[in-house]
Design a protein around this motif. Structure first.
Motif, PDB file in Angstrom:
ATOM      1  N   VAL B 124       0.846  -1.200   0.000  1.00  0.00           N
ATOM      2  CA  VAL B 124       0.000   0.000   0.000  1.00  0.00           C
ATOM      3  C   VAL B 124       0.880   1.247   0.000  1.00  0.00           C
ATOM      4  N   GLU B 125       0.659   2.102  -0.981  1.00  0.00           N
ATOM      5  CA  GLU B 125       1.385   3.371  -1.082  1.00  0.00           C
ATOM      6  C   GLU B 125       2.898   3.230  -1.006  1.00  0.00           C
ATOM      7  N   ALA B 198       1.383  -4.785  11.382  1.00  0.00           N
ATOM      8  CA  ALA B 198       1.213  -3.642  12.280  1.00  0.00           C
ATOM      9  C   ALA B 198       2.219  -3.752  13.410  1.00  0.00           C
ATOM     10  N   ALA B 199       2.715  -2.608  13.864  1.00  0.00           N
ATOM     11  CA  ALA B 199       3.659  -2.618  14.985  1.00  0.00           C
ATOM     12  C   ALA B 199       2.971  -3.173  16.236  1.00  0.00           C
ATOM     13  N   ASP B 200       1.746  -2.708  16.488  1.00  0.00           N
ATOM     14  CA  ASP B 200       0.969  -3.244  17.611  1.00  0.00           C
ATOM     15  C   ASP B 200      -0.192  -4.054  17.070  1.00  0.00           C
ATOM     16  N   GLY B 201       0.063  -5.302  16.781  1.00  0.00           N
ATOM     17  CA  GLY B 201      -0.980  -6.121  16.188  1.00  0.00           C
ATOM     18  C   GLY B 201      -1.896  -6.734  17.240  1.00  0.00           C
ATOM     19  N   ASP B 202      -3.019  -7.325  16.773  1.00  0.00           N
ATOM     20  CA  ASP B 202      -3.897  -8.069  17.670  1.00  0.00           C
ATOM     21  C   ASP B 202      -3.174  -9.342  18.104  1.00  0.00           C
ATOM     22  N   VAL B 203      -2.404  -9.887  17.208  1.00  0.00           N
ATOM     23  CA  VAL B 203      -1.726 -11.155  17.446  1.00  0.00           C
ATOM     24  C   VAL B 203      -0.331 -11.084  16.831  1.00  0.00           C
ATOM     25  N   THR B 204       0.511 -12.065  17.165  1.00  0.00           N
ATOM     26  CA  THR B 204       1.812 -12.156  16.490  1.00  0.00           C
ATOM     27  C   THR B 204       1.711 -13.164  15.351  1.00  0.00           C
ATOM     28  N   LEU B 205       2.688 -13.104  14.505  1.00  0.00           N
ATOM     29  CA  LEU B 205       2.675 -13.889  13.268  1.00  0.00           C
ATOM     30  C   LEU B 205       2.462 -15.378  13.505  1.00  0.00           C
ATOM     31  N   ASP B 206       3.035 -15.900  14.591  1.00  0.00           N
ATOM     32  CA  ASP B 206       2.916 -17.336  14.839  1.00  0.00           C
ATOM     33  C   ASP B 206       1.546 -17.733  15.398  1.00  0.00           C
ATOM     34  N   ALA B 222       7.614   4.636   5.213  1.00  0.00           N
ATOM     35  CA  ALA B 222       7.816   5.636   6.266  1.00  0.00           C
ATOM     36  C   ALA B 222       6.742   5.574   7.342  1.00  0.00           C
ATOM     37  N   HIS B 223       5.488   5.448   6.936  1.00  0.00           N
ATOM     38  CA  HIS B 223       4.445   5.587   7.954  1.00  0.00           C
ATOM     39  C   HIS B 223       3.521   4.382   8.101  1.00  0.00           C
ATOM     40  N   GLY B 224       3.892   3.242   7.521  1.00  0.00           N
ATOM     41  CA  GLY B 224       3.091   2.030   7.697  1.00  0.00           C
ATOM     42  C   GLY B 224       1.696   2.154   7.106  1.00  0.00           C
ATOM     43  N   LEU B 225       0.768   1.406   7.667  1.00  0.00           N
ATOM     44  CA  LEU B 225      -0.620   1.452   7.201  1.00  0.00           C
ATOM     45  C   LEU B 225      -1.385   2.424   8.080  1.00  0.00           C
ATOM     46  N   ASP B 226      -2.285   3.226   7.498  1.00  0.00           N
ATOM     47  CA  ASP B 226      -3.016   4.159   8.364  1.00  0.00           C
ATOM     48  C   ASP B 226      -4.154   3.439   9.080  1.00  0.00           C
ATOM     49  N   ASP B 227      -4.659   4.092  10.124  1.00  0.00           N
ATOM     50  CA  ASP B 227      -5.604   3.425  11.023  1.00  0.00           C
ATOM     51  C   ASP B 227      -6.860   2.916  10.315  1.00  0.00           C
ATOM     52  N   ASP B 228      -7.372   3.721   9.400  1.00  0.00           N
ATOM     53  CA  ASP B 228      -8.544   3.310   8.627  1.00  0.00           C
ATOM     54  C   ASP B 228      -8.349   1.941   7.994  1.00  0.00           C
ATOM     55  N   LEU B 229      -7.213   1.813   7.378  1.00  0.00           N
ATOM     56  CA  LEU B 229      -6.914   0.601   6.633  1.00  0.00           C
ATOM     57  C   LEU B 229      -6.668  -0.565   7.593  1.00  0.00           C
ATOM     58  N   LEU B 230      -5.986  -0.274   8.700  1.00  0.00           N
ATOM     59  CA  LEU B 230      -5.757  -1.315   9.702  1.00  0.00           C
ATOM     60  C   LEU B 230      -7.091  -1.854  10.203  1.00  0.00           C
ATOM     61  N   ASN B 231      -8.063  -0.954  10.355  1.00  0.00           N
ATOM     62  CA  ASN B 231      -9.375  -1.387  10.830  1.00  0.00           C
ATOM     63  C   ASN B 231     -10.133  -2.227   9.810  1.00  0.00           C
ATOM     64  N   THR B 252      12.002  -6.806   4.318  1.00  0.00           N
ATOM     65  CA  THR B 252      12.294  -7.931   5.209  1.00  0.00           C
ATOM     66  C   THR B 252      11.024  -8.392   5.933  1.00  0.00           C
ATOM     67  N   ALA B 253      10.149  -7.458   6.297  1.00  0.00           N
ATOM     68  CA  ALA B 253       8.875  -7.839   6.911  1.00  0.00           C
ATOM     69  C   ALA B 253       8.050  -8.667   5.931  1.00  0.00           C
ATOM     70  N   ALA B 254       7.998  -8.221   4.683  1.00  0.00           N
ATOM     71  CA  ALA B 254       7.243  -8.949   3.659  1.00  0.00           C
ATOM     72  C   ALA B 254       7.795 -10.353   3.483  1.00  0.00           C
ATOM     73  N   ALA B 255       9.132 -10.452   3.440  1.00  0.00           N
ATOM     74  CA  ALA B 255       9.769 -11.760   3.232  1.00  0.00           C
ATOM     75  C   ALA B 255       9.359 -12.738   4.328  1.00  0.00           C
ATOM     76  N   ILE B 256       9.366 -12.275   5.558  1.00  0.00           N
ATOM     77  CA  ILE B 256       9.024 -13.151   6.684  1.00  0.00           C
ATOM     78  C   ILE B 256       7.561 -13.575   6.618  1.00  0.00           C
ATOM     79  N   CYS B 257       6.664 -12.624   6.392  1.00  0.00           N
ATOM     80  CA  CYS B 257       5.227 -12.942   6.331  1.00  0.00           C
ATOM     81  C   CYS B 257       4.927 -13.919   5.192  1.00  0.00           C
ATOM     82  N   LEU B 258       5.491 -13.656   4.025  1.00  0.00           N
ATOM     83  CA  LEU B 258       5.195 -14.499   2.864  1.00  0.00           C
ATOM     84  C   LEU B 258       5.802 -15.890   3.010  1.00  0.00           C
ATOM     85  N   TYR B 259       6.990 -15.957   3.582  1.00  0.00           N
ATOM     86  CA  TYR B 259       7.605 -17.268   3.791  1.00  0.00           C
ATOM     87  C   TYR B 259       6.757 -18.103   4.742  1.00  0.00           C
TER      88      TYR B 259
END
Lengths: 269, 269
Positions: B124-125, B198-206, B222-231, B252-259
């Motif tokens: 996104v963006e 998200a930096a403060d997610g509901d859950v962790t990846l595992d 630079a600014h991650g996903l905005d709150d609207d989109l996170l919701n 690197t975040a994408a690589a970990i999630c996709l793997y």
């Protein structure tokens, strides 16, 4: 702390001129100082005690008031600079206007490994400062004990590498050793299994016992790890490639390997 | 195929001039053509039928003789160019001297998703072409079905993005859609769970069921996903950060999630 911007340092002020010289590796070595730029790096440099001098523009001093205040408390010299001075110190297109001159932060390999390392990143012949920085950042994020740049690598203390590390250069022990064989010996003495990423590995990543204390050898961006070095590793490991891409880039491969190692080690605890 | 280098195209030859214009997004749109550079991109462009014209310097023609031969068989126009022409076509410091003009390769979101997507990357963006390219490369490597660039993003077909993708721009369906809400609707209709980093997610990846068909929303550098989109996402997911780093970078975040997703989906099969 209130900074006086009535007569800021310019790009001709000797302190600024000397700091700007630190863009060159030779000058960093000669002066025994490094130069970093941007909020993350400067903040980490100050909070870890590495910074000796802080340079800020007026707008940066407002934007990063907390950093300036912290620098004051921590006996870091704080200097007001004008925009031209900032441009001379900067390596970016639009500079954030905040810089720190710091003591070098590299460790020896032995010190970086410490007494009982669990997870160590060993980039070999890394040639791109951005990659060096990203490797420090992802290693720090995954809780690795150290990053050992081995062989003929870029300087992990360059401004660009520091910036890509987003402060991790100051957070995680980082060493640099041209003699790769010596590094391998030290990794073994420290009780680490040596895993090497390889396009054609002996096994795939999910087949390795990653709970063991591990050092990850990561090859150069362009040509990977050479055969000699691959043969020195305990296991050559491939990340399964599922699509039509030939390989992953250095940073993404490192992220996946380190995440898997960190997870396996945590599960073991 | 033997190329004649006795009178190569120069930087003034109209075909070269027109190809060099494709560095600009506006010209790419007007001409309905894109320009890519370097072995990986050109090879992928030719083998997938996207290339219409190949430009090579004499040294590149020797070095990449197979690519030139393939281009000849596949009815791609092959043009000999001199070094100045190569410099005008290049966006790199030391150009590899091999370029292709190609038909655009972007898909519509609907087509890119296909009938039953299992794993989709949704940056996104994204504002940095190198990141856009790396995301295509890692998505392709992890066997993702598509990459959907959503919102106001860089052009994934720029030379720099193509180069960072190492050919994956041509291998994996890639779409670009400014209307993020529309993309979310299409992801849902395709039966995908929508996970957001998200930096403060509901859950962790595992803690997430990654075996389900999944779309990964990845925020801006630079600014991650905005709150609207996170919701709007079904689950906000954090990658556990173990050290003192604040976060991972986008690639690197994408690589970990996709793997992790690819592994969980493969285990389920």
């Amino acid at each position: 702390m209130k900074l006086d911007f009535s007569s800021p340092f310019t790009e001709r002020t000797p302190r600024v001129v000397n700091a700007a010289k630190l863009h060159r590796a030779k000058e960093r070595k000669k002066a025994g100082r490094i130069l970093v730029e941007g909020f993350n790096s400067v903040d980490a440099a100050i909070s870890t005690g590495a910074a000796t001098d802080l340079f800020v523009t007026q707008s940066a001093a407002e934007r990063y008031a907390d950093v300036v205040t912290a620098a004051g408390y921590l006996d870091v010299y704080v200097h007001a600079i004008d925009d031209k001075a900032a441009a001379s110190l900067s390596e970016t297109v639009t500079t954030p206007g905040i810089f720190a001159v710091c003591r070098p932060v590299l460790w020896t390999v032995g010190k970086a490994l410490g007494r009982k390392p669990q997870l160590v990143t060993v980039p070999v012949e890394t040639s791109e400062p951005g990659n060096a920085g990203t490797l420090m950042r992802v290693s720090d994020s995954m809780g690795a004990d150290a990053v050992i740049f081995a062989g003929n690598t870029v300087d992990p203390q360059s401004n660009k590498a520091a910036r890509a590390s987003a402060g991790s250069l100051f957070h995680i022990p980082v060493a640099r050793e041209p003699n790769i064989k010596q590094v391998l010996g030290q990794l073994r003495s420290a009780g680490l299994q040596i895993l090497a990423t390889a396009a054609d590995g002996d096994v795939t990543l999910d087949q390795v016992d990653l709970a063991k204390p591990t050092a990850w050898l990561l090859g150069n961006e362009a040509h990977g790890l050479d055969d000699d070095l691959l043969n020195e590793a305990d296991i050559r490991v491939s990340i399964p490639i599922r699509g039509r891409a030939e390989s992953l880039n250095l940073a993404t491969a490192a992220a996946i390997c380190l995440y898997q190692s960190a997870q396996a080690q945590e599960a073991e605890e």
